[in-house]
Scaffold this motif. Structure first.
Motif, PDB file in Angstrom:
ATOM      1  N   ALA A   1       0.992  -1.166   0.142  1.00 47.76           N
ATOM      2  CA  ALA A   1       0.009  -0.047  -0.004  1.00 47.76           C
ATOM      3  C   ALA A   1       0.864   1.278  -0.057  1.00 47.76           C
ATOM      4  CB  ALA A   1      -0.865  -0.024   1.352  1.00 47.76           C
ATOM      5  N   GLY A   2       2.190   1.231   0.124  1.00 48.38           N
ATOM      6  CA  GLY A   2       2.922   2.385   0.316  1.00 48.38           C
ATOM      7  C   GLY A   2       3.659   2.785  -1.047  1.00 48.38           C
ATOM      8  N   PRO A   3       4.717   3.765  -1.114  1.00 49.76           N
ATOM      9  CA  PRO A   3       4.943   4.473  -2.072  1.00 49.76           C
ATOM     10  C   PRO A   3       6.051   3.499  -3.220  1.00 49.76           C
ATOM     11  CG  PRO A   3       6.314   4.966  -0.284  1.00 49.76           C
ATOM     12  CD  PRO A   3       5.038   4.385   0.127  1.00 49.76           C
ATOM     13  N   GLU A   4       6.310   2.205  -2.564  1.00 47.25           N
ATOM     14  CA  GLU A   4       7.213   1.281  -3.340  1.00 47.25           C
ATOM     15  C   GLU A   4       6.692   0.391  -4.294  1.00 47.25           C
ATOM     16  OE1 GLU A   4      10.377   1.020  -3.424  1.00 47.25           O
ATOM     17  OE2 GLU A   4      10.900   2.727  -2.194  1.00 47.25           O
ATOM     18  N   VAL A   5       5.257   0.203  -3.901  1.00 51.83           N
ATOM     19  CA  VAL A   5       4.672  -0.773  -4.623  1.00 51.83           C
ATOM     20  C   VAL A   5       3.412   0.108  -5.476  1.00 51.83           C
ATOM     21  CG1 VAL A   5       3.070  -2.946  -4.931  1.00 51.83           C
ATOM     22  CG2 VAL A   5       5.039  -2.679  -3.417  1.00 51.83           C
ATOM     23  N   LEU A   6       2.342   0.373  -4.506  1.00 56.13           N
ATOM     24  CA  LEU A   6       1.194   1.147  -5.033  1.00 56.13           C
ATOM     25  C   LEU A   6       1.547   2.481  -5.709  1.00 56.13           C
ATOM     26  CD1 LEU A   6      -1.896   1.271  -5.494  1.00 56.13           C
ATOM     27  CD2 LEU A   6      -2.268   2.236  -3.173  1.00 56.13           C
ATOM     28  N   GLY A   7       2.313   3.162  -4.965  1.00 60.05           N
ATOM     29  CA  GLY A   7       2.804   4.609  -5.264  1.00 60.05           C
ATOM     30  C   GLY A   7       3.780   4.414  -6.759  1.00 60.05           C
ATOM     31  N   ALA A   8       4.549   3.586  -6.770  1.00 59.67           N
ATOM     32  CA  ALA A   8       5.190   3.137  -8.148  1.00 59.67           C
ATOM     33  C   ALA A   8       4.238   2.965  -9.227  1.00 59.67           C
ATOM     34  CB  ALA A   8       6.241   2.250  -7.877  1.00 59.67           C
ATOM     35  N   ILE A   9       3.339   2.224  -9.013  1.00 59.19           N
ATOM     36  CA  ILE A   9       2.402   1.659 -10.183  1.00 59.19           C
ATOM     37  C   ILE A   9       1.721   3.029 -10.541  1.00 59.19           C
ATOM     38  CG2 ILE A   9       0.412   0.303 -10.419  1.00 59.19           C
ATOM     39  CD1 ILE A   9       1.559  -1.805  -8.925  1.00 59.19           C
ATOM     40  N   ALA A  10       1.244   3.736  -9.515  1.00 55.97           N
ATOM     41  CA  ALA A  10       0.338   4.853  -9.863  1.00 55.97           C
ATOM     42  C   ALA A  10       1.059   6.009 -10.526  1.00 55.97           C
ATOM     43  CB  ALA A  10      -0.031   5.539  -8.700  1.00 55.97           C
ATOM     44  N   GLU A  11       2.577   6.002 -10.320  1.00 57.31           N
ATOM     45  CA  GLU A  11       3.230   6.843 -10.935  1.00 57.31           C
ATOM     46  C   GLU A  11       3.618   6.595 -12.517  1.00 57.31           C
ATOM     47  OE1 GLU A  11       7.917   9.159 -10.267  1.00 57.31           O
ATOM     48  OE2 GLU A  11       6.752   8.153  -8.403  1.00 57.31           O
ATOM     49  N   THR A  12       3.735   5.086 -12.489  1.00 61.22           N
ATOM     50  CA  THR A  12       3.901   4.658 -13.856  1.00 61.22           C
ATOM     51  C   THR A  12       2.795   4.954 -14.830  1.00 61.22           C
ATOM     52  OG1 THR A  12       5.619   2.991 -12.897  1.00 61.22           O
ATOM     53  CG2 THR A  12       4.571   2.577 -15.200  1.00 61.22           C
ATOM     54  N   ILE A  13       1.767   4.692 -14.376  1.00 62.79           N
ATOM     55  CA  ILE A  13       0.540   4.488 -15.171  1.00 62.79           C
ATOM     56  C   ILE A  13      -0.183   6.138 -15.381  1.00 62.79           C
ATOM     57  CG2 ILE A  13      -1.822   3.844 -15.391  1.00 62.79           C
ATOM     58  CD1 ILE A  13      -1.495   1.328 -13.731  1.00 62.79           C
ATOM     59  N   PHE A  14      -0.105   6.905 -14.358  1.00 63.13           N
ATOM     60  CA  PHE A  14      -0.608   8.140 -14.287  1.00 63.13           C
ATOM     61  C   PHE A  14       0.593   9.289 -14.254  1.00 63.13           C
ATOM     62  CE2 PHE A  14      -3.722   5.544 -12.025  1.00 63.13           C
ATOM     63  CZ  PHE A  14      -4.769   5.671 -12.913  1.00 63.13           C
ATOM     64  N   SER A  15       1.065   9.679 -13.532  1.00 68.28           N
ATOM     65  CA  SER A  15       2.112  10.730 -13.455  1.00 68.28           C
ATOM     66  C   SER A  15       2.730  10.875 -11.921  1.00 68.28           C
ATOM     67  CB  SER A  15       1.539  12.260 -13.777  1.00 68.28           C
ATOM     68  OG  SER A  15       0.764  12.661 -12.752  1.00 68.28           O
ATOM     69  N   ALA A  16       3.503  11.409 -11.710  1.00 68.19           N
ATOM     70  CA  ALA A  16       4.442  11.889 -10.323  1.00 68.19           C
ATOM     71  C   ALA A  16       3.561  12.696  -9.474  1.00 68.19           C
ATOM     72  CB  ALA A  16       5.693  12.328 -10.410  1.00 68.19           C
ATOM     73  N   ASP A  17       2.473  13.404 -10.203  1.00 67.99           N
ATOM     74  CA  ASP A  17       1.724  14.346  -9.389  1.00 67.99           C
ATOM     75  C   ASP A  17       0.277  13.569  -8.939  1.00 67.99           C
ATOM     76  OD1 ASP A  17       3.542  16.127  -9.460  1.00 67.99           O
ATOM     77  OD2 ASP A  17       2.831  17.119 -11.482  1.00 67.99           O
ATOM     78  N   HIS A  18       0.151  12.396  -9.371  1.00 65.77           N
ATOM     79  CA  HIS A  18      -1.130  11.701  -8.881  1.00 65.77           C
ATOM     80  C   HIS A  18      -1.231  11.693  -7.510  1.00 65.77           C
ATOM     81  CE1 HIS A  18      -4.163   8.542  -9.002  1.00 65.77           C
ATOM     82  NE2 HIS A  18      -4.482   9.129 -10.232  1.00 65.77           N
ATOM     83  N   ALA A  19      -2.639  11.552  -7.138  1.00 66.20           N
ATOM     84  CA  ALA A  19      -3.010  11.387  -5.625  1.00 66.20           C
ATOM     85  C   ALA A  19      -2.466  10.389  -5.065  1.00 66.20           C
ATOM     86  CB  ALA A  19      -4.445  11.479  -5.586  1.00 66.20           C
ATOM     87  N   LEU A  20      -1.956   9.163  -5.700  1.00 66.66           N
ATOM     88  CA  LEU A  20      -1.686   7.933  -5.394  1.00 66.66           C
ATOM     89  C   LEU A  20      -0.079   7.630  -5.571  1.00 66.66           C
ATOM     90  CD1 LEU A  20      -4.594   5.511  -6.263  1.00 66.66           C
ATOM     91  CD2 LEU A  20      -3.905   6.386  -3.942  1.00 66.66           C
ATOM     92  N   ALA A  21       0.480   8.645  -5.994  1.00 65.54           N
ATOM     93  CA  ALA A  21       1.692   8.547  -6.273  1.00 65.54           C
ATOM     94  C   ALA A  21       2.639   8.221  -5.043  1.00 65.54           C
ATOM     95  CB  ALA A  21       2.388   9.958  -7.000  1.00 65.54           C
ATOM     96  N   ASP A  22       2.273   8.380  -3.960  1.00 67.39           N
ATOM     97  CA  ASP A  22       2.786   8.057  -2.503  1.00 67.39           C
ATOM     98  C   ASP A  22       2.192   6.979  -1.909  1.00 67.39           C
ATOM     99  OD1 ASP A  22       4.857  10.033  -2.563  1.00 67.39           O
ATOM    100  OD2 ASP A  22       3.390  11.463  -1.706  1.00 67.39           O
ATOM    101  N   GLY A  23       1.375   6.415  -2.673  1.00 65.08           N
ATOM    102  CA  GLY A  23       0.571   5.145  -2.172  1.00 65.08           C
ATOM    103  C   GLY A  23      -0.422   5.802  -1.343  1.00 65.08           C
ATOM    104  N   LEU A  24      -0.864   4.824  -0.242  1.00 65.44           N
ATOM    105  CA  LEU A  24      -1.838   5.262   0.687  1.00 65.44           C
ATOM    106  C   LEU A  24      -1.380   5.749   1.818  1.00 65.44           C
ATOM    107  CD1 LEU A  24      -4.398   2.264  -0.020  1.00 65.44           C
ATOM    108  CD2 LEU A  24      -4.642   4.807  -0.951  1.00 65.44           C
ATOM    109  N   ILE A  25       0.006   5.388   2.132  1.00 63.58           N
ATOM    110  CA  ILE A  25       0.619   6.072   3.405  1.00 63.58           C
ATOM    111  C   ILE A  25       1.391   7.267   3.175  1.00 63.58           C
ATOM    112  CG2 ILE A  25       2.063   5.144   4.922  1.00 63.58           C
ATOM    113  CD1 ILE A  25       1.604   2.309   4.273  1.00 63.58           C
TER     114      ILE A  25
END
Length: 469
Positions: free
Chosen positions: A48-72
């Protein structure tokens, strides 16, 4: 970080721990693996953190996406990153507190074969790890030579030791080693349980493990980790009256005293080193050694004084265990949640290679050397050593409970006594903490030669001295 941020980080950590516990309660697969809830919680937090969910969100969307840091939130990750190095000293200071220290004669008589076995396997992990690094990983993949110590640090030391050595990794210029070590510790626990259960089944079928007791052993009511309502027991004794001082407060103070003594010892060693050979040769070891192995020595000193002078016996093992258990659970969750997945990916060859050779060495030592070094009940006693060598002492206890559910053999007693002459040195002790500084100062080859000599010594000594009894 502010006090509010620290408090909020503990609330989030507790949330993941609750979720991890209830997932285990309702997951037969995780129950069969005997996977601790803290590991489940840590892996969930990692996802749920930046290393997995955050990295996936940043790859799919952008570094400014709300989930770029995951849920933590990042400030929670910052707090969690600092916890392992603090809590590991509490865990190790608690190891011998509340336990009457046995005589060395009794320890040697009952647990000697397992001391020899455990020492041989642990030093052997240095041998195979450094050999792999020197021959393959460093020449072809540029792996830091310090990686040769990771198998023993992670497998025998476990998550606590791997995470607690974070400052040492950083000081020695091998910061990525901490992520590799914590990842290897997870592989070690999973491999220890799964392979251990396979070995026990094999032993039961071939008659080498006569005390297994059939399938009933694997279907105990407590497998989900919940103590039945009518079988619940006290987690500790009230050794002081609360109106005087709450016993939990007093026990926490004793743990703090042990850590304080360890700090004084470490500072004294650093000063002595600088005043003697360090200033003359520019060779320094103790400034890289973390506090926690000396905190364990502090615990032994405090317990020794308590045994001799405290006629009231106010230190209760159950209460100390709860303090150490809490610290270890929080440590594991925070350590796993802050693993750098990208670092493991960048060093995937080294990671998988170290894991494979480490597990292979442990299996070979159990199958071929344990019968020659342990004179009686080699399977029940050796499976405990295998479990500890692969995935910390708790895994060894678990496998012994499966192999010897009614305690028909001296495996548990020998395993307990073994720790007195084992834990202070390897498995998170002084040697484990000093291994990387030694490699850093003197090189991998001299350390390899020394580890090989010590491994052969314990192997030959175990075969000729204990094996013939």
């Amino acid at each position: 970080m502010t006090p509010d941020q620290i408090g909020f980080a503990f609330i989030i950590l507790g949330f993941f721990l609750i979720i991890g516990k209830w997932i285990r309660v309702f997951s037969p697969l995780l129950q069969q693996l005997f996977l601790p809830s803290s590991i489940i919680a840590g892996l969930l937090a990692l996802l749920a953190g930046p290393e997995v969910l955050g990295a996936i969100a940043e790859t799919i969307f952008s570094a400014d996406h709300a989930l770029a840091d995951g849920l933590i939130p990042p400030n929670v990750i910052e707090v969690w990153s600092a916890l392992p190095g603090l809590l590991i000293s509490i865990v190790f200071a608690s190891l011998f507190l509340g336990t009457t220290l046995p005589s060395l004669k009794k320890v040697w008589f009952t647990g000697g074969p397992q001391v020899a076995m455990g020492q041989m396997v642990s030093w052997g992990q240095y041998v195979i790890g450094i050999l792999l690094v020197l021959l393959i990983l460093t020449p072809f993949f540029g792996t830091n030579p310090l990686a040769g110590a990771l198998i023993e640090i992670s497998f025998v030391g476990g998550h606590g030791t791997a995470a607690g050595l974070g400052d040492t990794f950083a000081d020695l210029g091998f910061a990525e080693g901490q992520d590799l070590a914590v990842g290897l510790a997870t592989i070690g626990i999973l491999g220890g349980v799964i392979i251990g259960i396979i070995l026990i089944n094999w032993g039961a079928r071939t008659g080498r493990a006569p005390y297994v007791g059939g399938k009933a052993t694997f279907s105990s009511k407590g497998r989900n980790g919940i103590v039945e309502l009518n079988n619940r027991y006290s987690s500790g004794e009230m050794t002081t009256r609360p109106e005087s001082v709450d016993p939990l407060s007093l026990h926490f103070a004793y743990v703090g005293l042990a850590i304080g003594i360890g700090w004084v010892l470490l500072e004294a060693l650093v000063w002595l080193e600088d005043a003697t050979y360090g200033g003359q040769t520019d060779v320094y070891l103790f400034e890289y050694v973390p506090l926690f192995p000396l905190a364990m020595v502090g615990g032994i000193i405090v317990q020794g004084f308590s045994d001799k002078f405290d006629k009231f016996r106010v230190i209760d093992k159950g209460m100390i265990d709860r303090i150490g258990g809490f610290s270890l659970d929080v440590l594991i969750v925070s350590a796993l949640a802050t693993i750098s997945v990208s670092v493991i990916g960048e060093n995937i060859v080294a990671f998988l290679s170290l894991a494979a050779v480490g597990v292979a060495w442990n299996v070979i030592a159990f199958l071929f050397l344990a019968p020659k070094m342990i004179p009686a009940y080699w399977f029940e006693r050796g499976i405990g050593d295998f479990g500890q060598a692969t995935g910390i002492a708790a895994t060894g206890l678990l496998l012994m409970k499966v192999a010897d559910p009614e305690t028909d053999t001296p495996a548990f007693e020998g395993f307990g006594y073994k720790q007195v002459l084992f834990e202070p040195f390897v498995g998170g002790g002084l040697v484990t903490a000093a291994s990387m500084p030694l490699i850093f100062q003197f090189g991998a080859v001299p350390f390899f030669i020394g580890a090989l000599i010590i491994t052969l010594f314990w192997m030959i000594f175990g075969m000729l001295y204990f094996g013939r009894k």
